[in-house]
Write an enzyme that holds these catalytic residues in place. Structure first.
Site, PDB file in Angstrom:
ATOM      1  N   HIS A  73      32.128  41.319  41.500  1.00 22.45           N
ATOM      2  CA  HIS A  73      31.313  41.170  42.707  1.00 22.45           C
ATOM      3  C   HIS A  73      31.562  42.319  43.677  1.00 22.45           C
ATOM      4  O   HIS A  73      32.704  42.645  43.973  1.00 22.45           O
ATOM      5  CB  HIS A  73      31.637  39.841  43.406  1.00 22.45           C
ATOM      6  CG  HIS A  73      31.041  38.652  42.720  1.00 22.45           C
ATOM      7  ND1 HIS A  73      31.001  37.414  43.299  1.00 22.45           N
ATOM      8  CD2 HIS A  73      30.461  38.526  41.486  1.00 22.45           C
ATOM      9  CE1 HIS A  73      30.412  36.556  42.465  1.00 22.45           C
ATOM     10  NE2 HIS A  73      30.078  37.220  41.361  1.00 22.45           N
ATOM     11  N   TYR A  78      30.066  32.075  52.283  1.00 24.59           N
ATOM     12  CA  TYR A  78      30.965  31.384  53.219  1.00 24.59           C
ATOM     13  C   TYR A  78      30.117  30.914  54.403  1.00 24.59           C
ATOM     14  O   TYR A  78      29.396  31.710  55.002  1.00 24.59           O
ATOM     15  CB  TYR A  78      32.046  32.333  53.722  1.00 24.59           C
ATOM     16  CG  TYR A  78      33.082  32.718  52.687  1.00 24.59           C
ATOM     17  CD1 TYR A  78      32.832  33.734  51.762  1.00 24.59           C
ATOM     18  CD2 TYR A  78      34.311  32.073  52.628  1.00 24.59           C
ATOM     19  CE1 TYR A  78      33.783  34.086  50.814  1.00 24.59           C
ATOM     20  CE2 TYR A  78      35.275  32.430  51.691  1.00 24.59           C
ATOM     21  CZ  TYR A  78      34.999  33.431  50.784  1.00 24.59           C
ATOM     22  OH  TYR A  78      35.947  33.785  49.832  1.00 24.59           O
ATOM     23  N   PRO A 119      42.837  28.611  51.586  1.00 24.67           N
ATOM     24  CA  PRO A 119      42.060  29.313  50.552  1.00 24.67           C
ATOM     25  C   PRO A 119      40.881  30.125  51.090  1.00 24.67           C
ATOM     26  O   PRO A 119      40.245  30.854  50.341  1.00 24.67           O
ATOM     27  CB  PRO A 119      41.583  28.172  49.654  1.00 24.67           C
ATOM     28  CG  PRO A 119      41.636  26.961  50.501  1.00 24.67           C
ATOM     29  CD  PRO A 119      42.744  27.162  51.475  1.00 24.67           C
ATOM     30  N   LYS A 171      43.374  34.365  48.899  1.00 23.43           N
ATOM     31  CA  LYS A 171      44.556  35.217  48.780  1.00 23.43           C
ATOM     32  C   LYS A 171      45.711  34.594  47.999  1.00 23.43           C
ATOM     33  O   LYS A 171      46.668  35.286  47.664  1.00 23.43           O
ATOM     34  CB  LYS A 171      45.066  35.592  50.191  1.00 23.43           C
ATOM     35  CG  LYS A 171      44.142  36.532  50.936  1.00 23.43           C
ATOM     36  CD  LYS A 171      43.930  37.833  50.172  1.00 23.43           C
ATOM     37  CE  LYS A 171      42.843  38.691  50.781  1.00 23.43           C
ATOM     38  NZ  LYS A 171      42.393  39.739  49.855  1.00 23.43           N
ATOM     39  N   TYR A 215      39.540  41.706  52.310  1.00 22.04           N
ATOM     40  CA  TYR A 215      39.065  40.799  51.262  1.00 22.04           C
ATOM     41  C   TYR A 215      39.306  41.401  49.868  1.00 22.04           C
ATOM     42  O   TYR A 215      39.764  40.707  48.959  1.00 22.04           O
ATOM     43  CB  TYR A 215      37.577  40.503  51.445  1.00 22.04           C
ATOM     44  CG  TYR A 215      37.096  39.303  50.638  1.00 22.04           C
ATOM     45  CD1 TYR A 215      36.633  39.455  49.327  1.00 22.04           C
ATOM     46  CD2 TYR A 215      37.138  38.015  51.167  1.00 22.04           C
ATOM     47  CE1 TYR A 215      36.216  38.372  48.586  1.00 22.04           C
ATOM     48  CE2 TYR A 215      36.705  36.915  50.432  1.00 22.04           C
ATOM     49  CZ  TYR A 215      36.251  37.104  49.138  1.00 22.04           C
ATOM     50  OH  TYR A 215      35.840  36.015  48.387  1.00 22.04           O
TER      51      TYR A 215
HETATM   52  C1  PHB Z   1      36.972  29.398  44.411  1.00 20.59           C
HETATM   53  O1  PHB Z   1      36.074  29.881  43.652  1.00 20.59           O
HETATM   54  O2  PHB Z   1      37.633  28.394  44.116  1.00 20.59           O
HETATM   55  C2  PHB Z   1      37.226  30.070  45.739  1.00 20.59           C
HETATM   56  C3  PHB Z   1      36.602  31.277  46.007  1.00 20.59           C
HETATM   57  C4  PHB Z   1      36.841  31.908  47.232  1.00 20.59           C
HETATM   58  C5  PHB Z   1      37.675  31.303  48.168  1.00 20.59           C
HETATM   59  C6  PHB Z   1      38.301  30.079  47.882  1.00 20.59           C
HETATM   60  C7  PHB Z   1      38.070  29.461  46.658  1.00 20.59           C
HETATM   61  O3  PHB Z   1      37.899  31.900  49.372  1.00 20.59           O
END
Ligand code: PHB
Ligand code: APR
Length: 392
Positions: free
Chosen positions: A72, A201, A293, A297, A385
Site C-alpha cells: 500500500h 481511518y 493499534p 505499530k 506511519y
Molecule cells: C488490522 O488490519 O488489523 C489493522 C490495520 C491498521 C491498524 C490497526 C489494525 O492501525
C-alpha cells in the site's frame, strides 16, 4: 540442557529472534506456554513497515509475504463525512507498507523454525527465570510433569505484556509509564471483499472506525466501543449497521457485509517499561511496551526490538563484545517512544473521548482538515506511519 540464548515466548518477537539467531549459527531454545495452534489462533495486527519486511526477508521467511501481501502506498482519513487520501509513498520518497496478517507472519516463522529443526517447547508450564544478574542465567519449566532446567548466556523476554520475565524483575527495577484509554475496539474478520483497496481511518461523532483487510477477499473492520461493552451485545447485523453509520456515504453504500468468522473486543493502552535490559535478561516486543493499534505499530515495534537484539547478540558471539548489548535498551527505547507518541497522537485525534464534546469534535475535525491540507503535516503523519529510520 545448555544453550546460548533461552527465548521465552513464541509470538512474533520470540520466533523472529530465534530465526535470526539460528541463521547466524547461534543456538537458542524457545519456551512457549501455549500450544502452537493457540498462538496461531490469535487474530492481531496486519500492517508491516518496510523495516519489518526487510527483517523478515533477512530471516529468510519473506517469500509468502511478497507473494500474498498487499503493498500500500496510501491510507485514507475520513472525517466530517469526507474521505481524504494520505499519499504515504509520495510524501516519503517512495516508502510503502505491506498488509500481511500477523497470523501469517507467525505461521511463516513457525514453519521455518520447524524446517530448521530448532527446538521450541510448546505448552511449557511454570517458566521461571533466575540468575540473570550473573554470567550464567538459568530458566526452569515444567513439561509432562517433569521439571527441566536450561543454563544459558542470555535470556530473551519475548513473552508479551502478561509474561513472566518483566514480572521477575526486582521491585523498583522498572519504571512503568502507562495510559489506559476509556474505550475499546470491537473487531470483525469476514470473508468479504474490502470496501476500499487501502485502509480507511474514520473520525466520527459516534466514535472511531477502521476499514482494513487481510486480502482482497478477507476484510478486517473495527468500531470503537465503550470499555464495558460485551461481545454478546453485538450480533453481526448491529456491527455492520454501526460501521456504516460512521463511514462516508460512498463507502457505506459500497461495503459488502457477511458473517463474521472472528469477532472480539480489545482494550487500548499505551505502556512502556524502562529499561529493557537487566544484566543477561533482555526484553523485546510486548514484554516491554504496548501501543494502541491506531498507529499499526505493535508488530513493527516487536520487529524493531528484535532487529537491535539479534544484532547485539550476533556481535557479542562474533566479536566477544558487550558493547551492543549495553546499548540495546537505549537504542530500542528511543525508537519505541517515537512510535508510542505517534500511536497516542493518532488515537487522540481519531477517537471520541468521554470529555470530547461538541467543541472537542470540532477541534479534532479542524486538526484533521489542517493535516490533509498541509504537506508538512501530512508528511509528518506519513513518515511515522511507514516507519522512522533505525539507529545503526
Ligand atoms: C488490522 O488490519 O488489523 C489493522 C490495520 C491498521 C491498524 C490497526 C489494525 O492501525
Ligand atoms: N511462559 C512462556 N510463554 C509465555 C509466558 C510464560 N510465562 N507468558 C506469555 N508467553 C507467551 C504467550 O503465550 C505468547 O505466545 O509469549 C508470547 C508473547 O507473544 P505476543 O504477546 O504476541 O508478543 P510479541 O511476540 O512481542 O508480539 C507483539 O503481538 O500482541 C501483538 O500487538 C502486538 O503485534 C504485536 C505483537
Amino acid at each position: 540442557m545448555r544453550v546460548q540464548v533461552a527465548i521465552i515466548g513464541a509470538g512474533p518477537s520470540g520466533l523472529l529472534l530465534g530465526q535470526l539467531l539460528h541463521r547466524a549459527g547461534i543456538e537458542a531454545v524457545i519456551l512457549e506456554r501455549k500450544s502452537g495452534e493457540y498462538v496461531l489462533g490469535r487474530i492481531r495486527a496486519g500492517v508491516l513497515e518496510q523495516g519489518a519486511v526487510d527483517l523478515l526477508d533477512e530471516a529468510g521467511v519473506g517469500a509468502r509475504m511478497h507473494a500474498e501481501g498487499l503493498v500500500h502506498g496510501g491510507i485514507h482519513l475520513c472525517f466530517d463525512g469526507e474521505r481524504h487520501r494520505i499519499d504515504l509513498a509520495g510524501l516519503t520518497g517512495g516508502k510503502h507498507v505491506t498488509v500481511y496478517g500477523q497470523t501469517e507472519v507467525t505461521r511463516d516463522l513457525m514453519d521455518a523454525r520447524a524446517a530448521a529443526g530448532a527446538k521450541t517447547v510448546y505448552e511449557a508450564e511454570d517458566v521461571s527465570v533466575h540468575g540473570f544478574d550473573t554470567d550464567s542465567p538459568v530458566v526452569r519449566y515444567r513439561k509432562d510433569g517433569k521439571v527441566h532446567e536450561i543454563t544459558c548466556d542470555f535470556i530473551a523476554g519475548c513473552d508479551g505484556f502478561h509474561g513472566v520475565t518483566r514480572e521477575s524483575l526486582p521491585a523498583g527495577a522498572v519504571r512503568n509509564y502507562e495510559r489506559v484509554y476509556p474505550f475499546g475496539w470491537l473487531g470483525v474478520l469476514a470473508d468479504v471483499p474490502p470496501v476500499s483497496d487501502e485502509l480507511i481511518y474514520v473520525n466520527h461523532p459516534r466514535g472511531f472506525a477502521l476499514c482494513s483487510m487481510r486480502s482482497m477477499k478477507r476484510s478486517r473492520y473495527y468500531v470503537q466501543v465503550p470499555l464495558d461493552e460485551k461481545i454478546e451485545s453485538w450480533p453481526d447485523d448491529r456491527f455492520w449497521t454501526e460501521l456504516k453509520s460512521r463511514l462516508d456515504k460512498q463507502a457505506a453504500a459500497a461495503i459488502v457485509t457477511g458473517p463474521s468468522i472472528e469477532k472480539s473486543i480489545a482494550p487500548l493502552r499505551s505502556f512502556v517499561g524502562e529499561p529493557m535490559r537487566f544484566g543477561r535478561l533482555l526484553l523485546a516486543g510486548d514484554a516491554a511496551h504496548i501501543v494502541p493499534p491506531t498507529g499499526a505499530k505493535g508488530l513493527n515495534l516487536a520487529a524493531s526490538d528484535v532487529r537491535y537484539l539479534s544484532r547485539a547478540l550476533i556481535d557479542h558471539y562474533r566479536a566477544g563484545s558487550m558493547k551492543e548489548i549495553d546499548a540495546y535498551s537505549g537504542k530500542c527505547l528511543r525508537r519505541v517512544w517515537k512510535a508510542v507518541r505517534f500511536s497516542w497522537w493518532m488515537t487522540s485525534m481519531m477517537h471520541r473521548f468521554p470529555d470530547t464534546g461538541e467543541f472537542g469534535q470540532k477541534i479534532q475535525e479542524t486538526e484533521l482538515a489542517y493535516l490533509v491540507g498541509s504537506k508538512a503535516a501530512s508528511t509528518s503523519l506519513a513518515e511515522n506511519y511507514v516507519g522512522l529510520p533505525f539507529e545503526d
